[in-house]
Design a protein around this motif. Structure first.
Motif, mmCIF file in Angstrom:
data_model
loop_
_atom_site.group_PDB
_atom_site.id
_atom_site.type_symbol
_atom_site.label_atom_id
_atom_site.label_comp_id
_atom_site.label_asym_id
_atom_site.label_seq_id
_atom_site.Cartn_x
_atom_site.Cartn_y
_atom_site.Cartn_z
ATOM 1 N N GLU A 158 -3.723 -70.354 5.552
ATOM 2 C CA GLU A 158 -4.667 -69.274 5.292
ATOM 3 C C GLU A 158 -4.619 -68.246 6.424
ATOM 4 N N HIS A 159 -4.618 -66.985 6.063
ATOM 5 C CA HIS A 159 -4.601 -65.891 7.036
ATOM 6 C C HIS A 159 -5.971 -65.809 7.706
ATOM 7 N N LEU A 160 -6.038 -66.077 9.020
ATOM 8 C CA LEU A 160 -7.307 -66.088 9.746
ATOM 9 C C LEU A 160 -7.673 -64.729 10.316
ATOM 10 N N CYS A 161 -6.684 -64.054 10.923
ATOM 11 C CA CYS A 161 -6.966 -62.777 11.577
ATOM 12 C C CYS A 161 -5.662 -62.138 12.039
ATOM 13 N N THR A 162 -5.767 -60.908 12.473
ATOM 14 C CA THR A 162 -4.637 -60.249 13.136
ATOM 15 C C THR A 162 -4.969 -60.156 14.620
ATOM 16 N N ILE A 163 -3.985 -60.397 15.478
ATOM 17 C CA ILE A 163 -4.197 -60.430 16.925
ATOM 18 C C ILE A 163 -3.085 -59.648 17.625
ATOM 19 N N ASN A 164 -3.220 -59.468 18.928
ATOM 20 C CA ASN A 164 -2.180 -58.763 19.672
ATOM 21 C C ASN A 164 -1.165 -59.748 20.253
ATOM 22 N N ARG A 165 -0.105 -59.207 20.835
ATOM 23 C CA ARG A 165 0.978 -60.042 21.350
ATOM 24 C C ARG A 165 0.512 -60.935 22.507
ATOM 25 N N LYS A 166 -0.394 -60.424 23.312
ATOM 26 C CA LYS A 166 -0.901 -61.212 24.442
ATOM 27 C C LYS A 166 -1.596 -62.473 23.949
ATOM 28 N N LYS A 167 -2.349 -62.367 22.856
ATOM 29 C CA LYS A 167 -3.043 -63.518 22.286
ATOM 30 C C LYS A 167 -2.039 -64.489 21.670
ATOM 31 N N VAL A 168 -0.993 -63.951 21.070
ATOM 32 C CA VAL A 168 0.065 -64.801 20.517
ATOM 33 C C VAL A 168 0.669 -65.677 21.620
ATOM 34 N N ASN A 169 1.017 -65.036 22.728
ATOM 35 C CA ASN A 169 1.602 -65.777 23.847
ATOM 36 C C ASN A 169 0.641 -66.811 24.423
ATOM 37 N N TRP A 170 -0.648 -66.494 24.395
ATOM 38 C CA TRP A 170 -1.659 -67.429 24.911
ATOM 39 C C TRP A 170 -1.626 -68.722 24.102
ATOM 40 N N TYR A 171 -1.579 -68.615 22.775
ATOM 41 C CA TYR A 171 -1.545 -69.801 21.914
ATOM 42 C C TYR A 171 -0.225 -70.558 22.063
ATOM 43 N N LEU A 172 0.892 -69.828 22.146
ATOM 44 C CA LEU A 172 2.198 -70.474 22.252
ATOM 45 C C LEU A 172 2.373 -71.170 23.601
ATOM 46 N N ASP A 173 1.934 -70.536 24.683
ATOM 47 C CA ASP A 173 2.074 -71.119 26.024
ATOM 48 C C ASP A 173 1.291 -72.416 26.158
ATOM 49 N N ARG A 174 0.203 -72.562 25.403
ATOM 50 C CA ARG A 174 -0.625 -73.767 25.484
ATOM 51 C C ARG A 174 -0.299 -74.763 24.375
ATOM 52 N N ASP A 175 0.786 -74.484 23.650
ATOM 53 C CA ASP A 175 1.254 -75.369 22.584
ATOM 54 C C ASP A 175 0.179 -75.605 21.521
ATOM 55 N N LEU A 176 -0.606 -74.551 21.268
ATOM 56 C CA LEU A 176 -1.659 -74.649 20.258
ATOM 57 C C LEU A 176 -1.200 -74.106 18.908
ATOM 58 N N ALA A 177 -0.036 -73.450 18.900
ATOM 59 C CA ALA A 177 0.485 -72.856 17.673
ATOM 60 C C ALA A 177 2.003 -72.868 17.706
ATOM 61 N N VAL A 178 2.596 -72.671 16.533
ATOM 62 C CA VAL A 178 4.059 -72.572 16.433
ATOM 63 C C VAL A 178 4.409 -71.177 15.927
ATOM 64 N N LEU A 179 5.538 -70.652 16.387
ATOM 65 C CA LEU A 179 5.998 -69.331 15.964
ATOM 66 C C LEU A 179 6.683 -69.439 14.618
ATOM 67 N N ILE A 180 6.179 -68.742 13.629
ATOM 68 C CA ILE A 180 6.748 -68.769 12.282
ATOM 69 C C ILE A 180 7.846 -67.729 12.131
ATOM 70 N N GLN A 181 7.580 -66.505 12.625
ATOM 71 C CA GLN A 181 8.582 -65.448 12.540
ATOM 72 C C GLN A 181 8.279 -64.365 13.559
ATOM 73 N N GLU A 182 9.303 -63.616 13.947
ATOM 74 C CA GLU A 182 9.171 -62.477 14.877
ATOM 75 C C GLU A 182 9.228 -61.150 14.131
ATOM 76 N N GLU A 183 10.047 -61.107 13.087
ATOM 77 C CA GLU A 183 10.242 -59.878 12.324
ATOM 78 C C GLU A 183 9.992 -60.131 10.843
ATOM 79 N N PRO A 184 9.549 -59.146 10.090
ATOM 80 C CA PRO A 184 9.156 -57.793 10.527
ATOM 81 C C PRO A 184 7.801 -57.798 11.246
#
Length: 333
Positions: A93-119
């Protein structure tokens, strides 16, 4: 250049210090200044007189406004505000839209997985969140453009708070901390014009604030000290020519204050130098007083909607994000 700027800053500080020493009345320097913090006022700028246009006086007002708007400077953003990265719940489910800094915050703490970079950058949380945040909200899930919501200028823009920060900062944290609905992007020109319109609205609200009209100063008069000072001053200046009965009344006032029978010249000097204007340490600005009376969600929504209507009527924005609405709820469930 640096030396000139330093001198300019020093002179500005000296002027502020002189004003504070003269009119501060014991309040903190922040309280003294906070009426004008984050405010852009057209009153502070007085352009040269324009040649009157007899045939069309409305042009004179328009030209005056053009000059004011041109000279009020607004710091522009150095980076884009909306990066439109997507965050999904574990079930997709789509929860929200966030900025790149928030994306990195979740990834650095292993709280999320990267699904895609583009588009579009997209991440998925590994664990279910406590709440679903903005899920289902058309406004918060829509892609937002980095452009002025009034004229669509994409070159130079800055964030603008539809509800001025002077009021917004007193809103509950769960409202102001989780809602960006009333923060929009405006180009330099539109930002200046919107700031002037907001300033006019604030002045209207101040005129309607009966409590502010009744209490313009940040101190109160201690009537006891005022009576003592008046009595001591009269004795100091006219002791030898006062009628005995009047002199006795004035001495009685000093006896009660100093708690002694024998009033000396030193006591009269002390009494005449008393300051009966007592600083109000808990001085409230107009904005703080207004917001202290707005406590329920319903009252907050009414207040916020008033500012939204004001923004729409004065600026007539044509490029607001999808889902933006005057009736959008202020509290995120």
């Amino acid at each position: 250049g640096i030396n000139y700027a330093a001198i300019d800053a020093w002179v500005g500080y000296s002027i502020l210090q002189q004003l504070y020493n003269t009119y501060g009345n014991g309040v903190s320097i922040y309280t003294f200044c906070k009426e004008v913090i984050d405010a852009i006022s057209a009153k502070s700028f007085k352009p040269k007189k324009l040649t009157n246009n007899v045939t069309n006086p409305d042009n004179n007002k328009q030209n005056q406004k053009e000059i004011i708007i041109k000279h009020l400077k607004v710091p522009k953003r150095q980076s884009v505000l909306y990066e439109n990265c997507i965050m999904l719940a574990p079930d997709g489910e789509h929860l929200c839209t966030i900025n790149r800094k928030k994306v990195n915050w979740y990834l650095d703490r292993d709280l999320a997985v990267l699904i895609q970079e583009e588009p579009t950058t997209m991440i998925k949380l590994k664990n279910d969140p406590k709440g679903r945040g903005h899920a289902g909200s058309e406004y918060y899930l829509s892609k937002k453009e980095n452009r002025c919501v009034v004229c669509s200028n994409e070159e130079s823009y800055a964030r603008f708070s539809i509800v001025p920060h002077a009021y917004r900062k007193y809103l509950p944290l769960d409202i102001k901390g989780r809602s960006s609905h009333d923060i929009v992007l405006l180009c330099q020109r539109c930002h200046r014009e919107a700031s002037i319109a907001s300033d006019t609205m604030r002045e209207t609200l101040k005129k309607d604030d009966k409590e502010l009209l009744q209490k313009q100063s940040s101190y109160y008069i201690d009537q006891t000290l005022k009576a003592v000072k008046s009595a001591a001053s009269a004795l100091r200046k006219s002791r030898d020519i006062l009628p005995p009965q009047r002199k006795e009344q004035l001495i009685k006032i000093l006896q009660n204050y100093f708690q002694k029978e024998d009033i000396q010249l030193d006591d009269i000097d002390k009494g005449s130098s008393l300051n009966y204007k007592i600083p109000i340490t808990q001085y409230e600005s107009h904005e703080e007083r207004v917001m202290s009376k707005i406590t329920s969600v319903e009252q907050i929504e009414t207040f916020v909607k008033k500012w939204r209507r004001h923004f729409i009527s004065t600026m007539k924005p044509k490029y607001l994000p999808t889902g933006w609405s005057i009736d959008h709820p202020v509290l995120v469930q």
